[in-house]
Design an enzyme around this catalytic site. Structure first.
Site, PDB file in Angstrom:
ATOM      1  N   ASP A 175      -3.852   9.033   3.674  1.00  0.00           N
ATOM      2  CA  ASP A 175      -3.918   7.663   4.060  1.00  0.00           C
ATOM      3  C   ASP A 175      -2.420   7.044   4.314  1.00  0.00           C
ATOM      4  OD1 ASP A 175      -5.539   5.158   5.337  1.00  0.00           O
ATOM      5  OD2 ASP A 175      -4.484   4.083   3.273  1.00  0.00           O
ATOM      6  N   GLU A 228      -1.718  10.803   7.825  1.00  0.00           N
ATOM      7  CA  GLU A 228      -1.757   9.674   8.772  1.00  0.00           C
ATOM      8  C   GLU A 228      -0.295   9.113   8.975  1.00  0.00           C
ATOM      9  OE1 GLU A 228      -4.576   5.528   9.400  1.00  0.00           O
ATOM     10  OE2 GLU A 228      -3.757   5.854   7.670  1.00  0.00           O
TER      11      GLU A 228
END
Length: 722
Positions: free
Chosen positions: A361, A397
């Site tokens: 993330d 990401e």
């Protein structure tokens, strides 16, 4: 809480025999021959106290001062201690927020290396290191004990967990079909699961759930965060919860609410069961920030253990945190001890828990040095040289909100990346936006313009139309405006530009014509995703018609309306998705490891683009502003190793795309060795009964907003002509 004197300080009836010096490594709590070794890093602490709690009542029963310190690591061995011991730390040191120090020994700190947490977070003013009612805010000091209100750490025997056998899966990423899902949301409403397994790891590893995944054909599940997490105070005040789980308090501990018992080996058993079905497990991990928030946030661990070491602080005012994450703080992964923490966590989930990879993330945070993002950052270098982690699937990401945060295509060679350019392009193309042909072709091709420059192949691109963050596929074709009112932020949260279309009516409708178009568009999106070069990622529920009622930021909606509804599944759409996945697996030419371009020789892998007249695309044709039709031929070998290819193993797929709102007639391209095209799949309505017919002139009439997939074997050449 009384300040302990030097030496062991039993409270009540403690069963620990004695405290020995112990060792600095490994960090955390580790079973030894004689007891349990405890080890905690804090460079700025003046005293560290190990607190032991009754395993039933969670009342503090003993304190032990860790008098031994090696290289800023405080350690001691509790002789006679066993697995199951419940503990935490009270760390002494200066409380000087303006200098970056927020030590408060009145606040019990969870062990950053804790393998298991017990007890729920109970919201109380005591969870803050400062007096939240004081006008001086975080410059004040709170003496209230937080121990009754926060989770506590548990000693775990990891060797026992690792005994559960996991069959290895040797599948390269280019052959993966990823299914992004949520442990609770996917299993909570399954009617065939036992009540105690619903919403748990046990449910996800059940025969009933695995059968569905296997029949669908996915090869890997990517789980939203399963590291222990808590709800943010602002959500608690609004009587909402953090459903997604991007609010981590434990980088080693499975989320307690996903366990059906107090045995964390349930997670490894789930992985084992999934592996038996050939399904890999990828974890969405959050190492960019923690649940402690900004300078006004609570204290759970790092803040009161050594705030100045664990977090990135503003260089001119250490009271405040660098907030490249948008979540209040940023973990200081540039610090060697914090980097070690993250690396140890990753290895633990691979070696002990058995997972196959990670999706990072806000990964740009992890690659940011003090001067900015660097593909050669310490974290990336550490991953690439690690003999364990360099062999698992690593997905980034590739953005955050910090300076220079958008880094799509700039990650090291071992990484794949979530490709939001693919997402936005495919949404705009099928919506019917102008001037999309060239961009569509690049994304379909695997985004070679983004990833090929440093030697990566199509699997560097994780292609997706939807993900947990945004609309579901059903909502993408049902809503033009987001409807996030239930989140309690007056619909201000969530993406503003979704490239969606409702095709006539906002929201659900009984209008048959509109619903027909919507269904066709869902099939177009699914077909495009699963036939593009790159790695397809399917959002759980998209294949079944799942809706979030127009909410494009459902992070706080832990409700039946947001869970996978097993009683309301569009089985026709599921079957269509199965066919697409089966087709992708049938033709390796859709999963090339390297980018393919125009074929140079007879049996070469290749890709060639044509207009609807069957003419090769030119610069002028690519630039046609209002054109929304295109076709492509992909050629390749049926064998994995195409060295020594022969004609009978050479195949071609022809795809016709019509994103226009009107019907178009396509002339199929005329290639010498590919002529007898057979229809494999299409997204048309079949209203005229002629959807699969190619007329004698090699023309095909394609309905508005639809696509067609044809197949052909190599024809008309002798073996020795190669």
């Amino acid at each position: 809480m009384n300040t302990p004197k030097n030496g062991p300080q039993p409270i009540g009836t403690a069963s620990i025999i004695s405290l020995a010096a112990g060792k600095a490594y490994p960090l955390g709590s580790t079973m030894t021959q004689h007891g349990v070794n405890f080890s905690l890093f804090s460079a700025n602490a003046t005293k560290v106290v190990l607190c032991v709690f009754d395993p039933e009542t969670h009342v503090e029963v003993a304190q032990y001062i860790l008098t031994h310190k090696t290289h800023h690591i405080w350690h001691g061995e509790l002789v006679g201690a066993q697995a199951g011991l419940v503990y935490g730390y009270r760390v002494f040191g200066p409380y000087q927020p303006e200098l970056g120090h927020r030590f408060n020994h009145h606040k019990l700190a969870m062990d950053p290396y804790s393998k298991q947490l017990v007890g729920d977070l109970k919201y109380d003013n005591a969870i803050y290191a400062y007096d939240i009612d004081d006008v001086n805010a975080d410059l004040s000091f709170c003496t209230k004990d937080n121990a009754p209100y926060v989770p506590k750490s548990v000693v775990v025997d990891t060797q026992a967990i690792a005994k559960i056998k996991i069959a290895p899966i040797k599948r390269e990423l280019n052959h993966s079909i990823v299914y992004e899902t949520h442990v609770k949301g996917f299993t909570q409403l399954h009617p065939e699961l036992r009540e105690q397994s619903r919403g748990k790891f046990a449910g996800l590893g059940s025969v009933e759930v695995i059968d569905y995944l296997s029949q669908l054909g996915v090869t890997a599940i990517e789980l939203l965060p399963v590291h222990a997490f808590v709800d943010e105070p602002f959500l608690i005040e609004k009587k909402l919860t953090n459903y997604w789980g991007y609010n981590t308090v434990g980088f080693f501990a499975p989320h307690p609410h996903y366990l059906s018992s107090d045995d964390i080996s349930e997670f490894r058993q789930m992985v084992s069961s999934l592996h038996q079905a050939g399904i890999e497990v990828i974890l969405d991990v959050v190492y960019n920030h923690t649940a402690e928030g900004n300078h006004l946030g609570p204290s759970y661990h790092f803040r009161s253990i050594d705030n100045a070491s664990y977090y990135r602080l503003m260089p001119n005012d250490a009271r405040f945190y660098i907030n490249d994450t948008g979540c209040g703080n940023t973990l200081n992964i540039n610090h060697p001890q914090v980097l070690m923490l993250v690396m140890d966590s990753l290895r633990y989930w691979v070696e002990v828990m058995g997972v196959d990879g990670f999706r990072f993330d806000l990964a740009s945070c992890l690659g940011r040095e003090h001067y900015g993002f660097d593909p050669g950052s310490g974290f990336f270098d550490a991953l690439m040289q690690d003999p364990v982690l360099c062999q698992v699937k690593l997905i980034a990401e590739p953005w955050d909100i910090g300076p220079g945060g958008y880094q799509l295509g700039n990650y090291p060679v071992v990484f794949s990346e979530w490709n939001d350019r693919y997402r936005d392009t495919m949404r705009r193309f099928w919506r019917g936006d102008d001037a999309m042909l060239s961009e569509f072709a690049k994304r379909f091709h695997g985004s070679s313009d983004v990833f090929e420059h440093n030697g990566r192949g199509p699997s560097a691109s994780i292609n997706f139309i939807t993900s947990h963050d945004g609309y579901s596929l059903h909502d993408l074709v049902t809503y033009q405006a987001k409807h996030n009112e239930v989140n309690g932020e007056e619909n201000r949260d969530g993406h503003q530009e979704n490239f969606s279309c409702h095709y006539g009516v906002e929201g659900e409708t009984d209008n048959e014509a509109i619903n027909t178009v919507r269904l066709r568009q869902k099939r177009n999106f699914l077909a495009t995703l699963l036939l593009s070069h790159g790695v397809p990622m399917l959002l759980a529920g998209d294949e079944a018609g799942h809706s979030q009622q127009g909410n494009n930021n459902a992070y706080c909606q832990d409700t039946p309306e947001n869970w996978f509804n097993w009683q309301k599944i569009d089985w026709d759409l599921v079957d269509f998705t199965r066919q697409l996945i089966k087709l992708r697996k049938q033709f390796p030419l859709l999963c090339h490891k390297q980018f393919i371009h125009q074929p140079q020789a007879l049996f070469d892998n290749g890709i060639a683009w044509f207009n609807k007249l069957g003419e090769p695309m030119t610069k002028v044709l690519w630039g046609e502003y209002h054109c929304k039709t295109l076709s492509v031929i992909v050629t390749g070998n049926l064998l994995e190793n195409d060295i020594g290819a022969v004609p009978e193993n050479t195949q071609a797929l022809l795809l016709l795309f019509n994103a226009d709102d009107t019907q178009h007639t396509f002339s199929l391209p005329k290639l010498t060795h590919f002529q007898a095209w057979a229809c494999l799949l299409h997204t048309q309505d079949n209203t005229d009964g002629q959807s699969n017919v190619i007329n004698p002139d090699g023309q095909y009439r394609l309905q508005s907003r639809s696509l067609m997939i044809f197949h052909c074997n190599f024809q008309g050449v002798e073996h020795d002509s190669h």
